[in-house]
Design a protein around this motif. Sequence first.
Motif, PDB file in Angstrom:
ATOM      1  N   GLY A   8     -18.208  -4.784  -4.244  1.00 55.39           N
ATOM      2  CA  GLY A   8     -16.886  -5.414  -4.175  1.00 55.39           C
ATOM      3  C   GLY A   8     -15.830  -4.417  -3.798  1.00 55.39           C
ATOM      4  O   GLY A   8     -16.096  -3.265  -3.467  1.00 55.39           O
ATOM      5  N   ARG A   9     -14.595  -4.905  -3.868  1.00 55.56           N
ATOM      6  CA  ARG A   9     -13.454  -4.116  -3.394  1.00 55.56           C
ATOM      7  C   ARG A   9     -12.583  -3.695  -4.563  1.00 55.56           C
ATOM      8  O   ARG A   9     -12.282  -4.483  -5.442  1.00 55.56           O
ATOM      9  CB  ARG A   9     -12.666  -4.943  -2.384  1.00 55.56           C
ATOM     10  CG  ARG A   9     -13.549  -5.287  -1.173  1.00 55.56           C
ATOM     11  CD  ARG A   9     -12.886  -6.257  -0.232  1.00 55.56           C
ATOM     12  NE  ARG A   9     -11.839  -5.549   0.485  1.00 55.56           N
ATOM     13  CZ  ARG A   9     -10.624  -6.042   0.692  1.00 55.56           C
ATOM     14  NH1 ARG A   9     -10.286  -7.227   0.246  1.00 55.56           N
ATOM     15  NH2 ARG A   9      -9.735  -5.344   1.354  1.00 55.56           N
ATOM     16  N   PHE A  10     -12.151  -2.438  -4.500  1.00 55.32           N
ATOM     17  CA  PHE A  10     -11.302  -1.856  -5.539  1.00 55.32           C
ATOM     18  C   PHE A  10     -10.152  -1.121  -4.869  1.00 55.32           C
ATOM     19  O   PHE A  10     -10.190  -0.800  -3.688  1.00 55.32           O
ATOM     20  CB  PHE A  10     -12.116  -0.887  -6.406  1.00 55.32           C
ATOM     21  CG  PHE A  10     -13.137  -1.578  -7.255  1.00 55.32           C
ATOM     22  CD1 PHE A  10     -12.875  -1.860  -8.580  1.00 55.32           C
ATOM     23  CD2 PHE A  10     -14.344  -1.992  -6.720  1.00 55.32           C
ATOM     24  CE1 PHE A  10     -13.801  -2.527  -9.357  1.00 55.32           C
ATOM     25  CE2 PHE A  10     -15.285  -2.658  -7.484  1.00 55.32           C
ATOM     26  CZ  PHE A  10     -15.007  -2.926  -8.810  1.00 55.32           C
ATOM     27  N   ASN A 128     -14.749   0.001  -0.920  1.00 56.92           N
ATOM     28  CA  ASN A 128     -15.642  -1.147  -0.836  1.00 56.92           C
ATOM     29  C   ASN A 128     -17.084  -0.660  -0.935  1.00 56.92           C
ATOM     30  O   ASN A 128     -17.546   0.086  -0.077  1.00 56.92           O
ATOM     31  CB  ASN A 128     -15.417  -1.873   0.494  1.00 56.92           C
ATOM     32  CG  ASN A 128     -16.042  -3.244   0.523  1.00 56.92           C
ATOM     33  OD1 ASN A 128     -16.973  -3.533  -0.215  1.00 56.92           O
ATOM     34  ND2 ASN A 128     -15.524  -4.091   1.389  1.00 56.92           N
ATOM     35  N   GLY A 129     -17.773  -1.061  -2.000  1.00 53.58           N
ATOM     36  CA  GLY A 129     -19.151  -0.634  -2.174  1.00 53.58           C
ATOM     37  C   GLY A 129     -19.290   0.864  -2.369  1.00 53.58           C
ATOM     38  O   GLY A 129     -20.211   1.478  -1.857  1.00 53.58           O
ATOM     39  N   MET A 130     -18.378   1.464  -3.099  1.00 56.42           N
ATOM     40  CA  MET A 130     -18.328   2.919  -3.294  1.00 56.42           C
ATOM     41  C   MET A 130     -18.437   3.259  -4.774  1.00 56.42           C
ATOM     42  O   MET A 130     -18.060   2.458  -5.629  1.00 56.42           O
ATOM     43  CB  MET A 130     -16.974   3.467  -2.815  1.00 56.42           C
ATOM     44  CG  MET A 130     -16.736   3.444  -1.335  1.00 56.42           C
ATOM     45  SD  MET A 130     -17.612   4.773  -0.503  1.00 56.42           S
ATOM     46  CE  MET A 130     -16.842   6.244  -1.178  1.00 56.42           C
ATOM     47  N   PRO A 131     -18.892   4.478  -5.071  1.00 54.33           N
ATOM     48  CA  PRO A 131     -18.689   4.986  -6.434  1.00 54.33           C
ATOM     49  C   PRO A 131     -17.186   5.160  -6.651  1.00 54.33           C
ATOM     50  O   PRO A 131     -16.419   5.130  -5.682  1.00 54.33           O
ATOM     51  CB  PRO A 131     -19.386   6.350  -6.422  1.00 54.33           C
ATOM     52  CG  PRO A 131     -20.206   6.390  -5.183  1.00 54.33           C
ATOM     53  CD  PRO A 131     -19.606   5.410  -4.221  1.00 54.33           C
ATOM     54  N   VAL A 132     -16.776   5.358  -7.881  1.00 53.46           N
ATOM     55  CA  VAL A 132     -15.366   5.641  -8.132  1.00 53.46           C
ATOM     56  C   VAL A 132     -15.041   6.922  -7.371  1.00 53.46           C
ATOM     57  O   VAL A 132     -15.727   7.938  -7.509  1.00 53.46           O
ATOM     58  CB  VAL A 132     -15.077   5.799  -9.632  1.00 53.46           C
ATOM     59  CG1 VAL A 132     -13.604   6.093  -9.858  1.00 53.46           C
ATOM     60  CG2 VAL A 132     -15.476   4.540 -10.387  1.00 53.46           C
ATOM     61  N   PHE A 133     -13.997   6.867  -6.539  1.00 52.40           N
ATOM     62  CA  PHE A 133     -13.754   7.934  -5.571  1.00 52.40           C
ATOM     63  C   PHE A 133     -12.268   8.108  -5.325  1.00 52.40           C
ATOM     64  O   PHE A 133     -11.479   7.194  -5.519  1.00 52.40           O
ATOM     65  CB  PHE A 133     -14.462   7.568  -4.245  1.00 52.40           C
ATOM     66  CG  PHE A 133     -14.371   8.612  -3.183  1.00 52.40           C
ATOM     67  CD1 PHE A 133     -15.236   9.702  -3.189  1.00 52.40           C
ATOM     68  CD2 PHE A 133     -13.420   8.531  -2.183  1.00 52.40           C
ATOM     69  CE1 PHE A 133     -15.155  10.683  -2.215  1.00 52.40           C
ATOM     70  CE2 PHE A 133     -13.332   9.504  -1.208  1.00 52.40           C
ATOM     71  CZ  PHE A 133     -14.203  10.576  -1.220  1.00 52.40           C
ATOM     72  N   GLY A 134     -11.902   9.288  -4.857  1.00 54.47           N
ATOM     73  CA  GLY A 134     -10.563   9.548  -4.366  1.00 54.47           C
ATOM     74  C   GLY A 134      -9.472   9.319  -5.388  1.00 54.47           C
ATOM     75  O   GLY A 134      -9.608   9.650  -6.567  1.00 54.47           O
ATOM     76  N   LEU A 135      -8.401   8.754  -4.925  1.00 55.05           N
ATOM     77  CA  LEU A 135      -7.242   8.507  -5.773  1.00 55.05           C
ATOM     78  C   LEU A 135      -7.581   7.582  -6.935  1.00 55.05           C
ATOM     79  O   LEU A 135      -7.058   7.741  -8.038  1.00 55.05           O
ATOM     80  CB  LEU A 135      -6.102   7.932  -4.921  1.00 55.05           C
ATOM     81  CG  LEU A 135      -4.730   7.876  -5.549  1.00 55.05           C
ATOM     82  CD1 LEU A 135      -4.277   9.241  -6.048  1.00 55.05           C
ATOM     83  CD2 LEU A 135      -3.733   7.331  -4.544  1.00 55.05           C
TER      84      LEU A 135
END
Length: 169
Positions: A8-10, A128-135
């Motif tokens: 999903g999208r975060f 989208n479809g990522m581990p918790v990342f970046g900002l």
Amino acid sequence: MNQEVFPGRFTAGLDRDVTVFLIGMRANRWWKIGTVMRVAAAMPRMLRYLATTPDAGMLGYHQWLGRTTVLVSYWRSPEHLMRFAANRDAPHLGPWRDFMKTVAGTGSVGVWHETYVIPASGVEAVYNGMPVFGLAKATAHVPVEHGLNTARQRWAHAGGAARGARAAN
């Protein structure tokens, strides 16, 4: 290190401005591998210190290694970043002085950095479809909900909408 992929999208939820600090080095002369490694060895010590000293103000980071390395870090404020850089008890000032005295100007290794203060109202991010990342990893990882589906909607609601989603979690 948790690499769970979130389907999903975060987006990132910010409740204040964030300072983004990009820093890296470039190995210009590989045959000077000892010098390159000595300069590179300073960063892990700094990152360990920052990870165990939350009052220093670093919120999180990501690093990529290659001929030119890149470290993206997120800070509470530029003041926190500058205080860390000048702190005689932290592991930055000594290696920086050593670099300036022994490596700067030789052409063996280049170093660079850029600093940006990002207002919470000026952020648009999607994962989208990522581990918790970046900002989102440095602040809050919040699901994209109604009204935040497009980049235009996230820009229009930057700061406020993401904070609302964060408060709901």
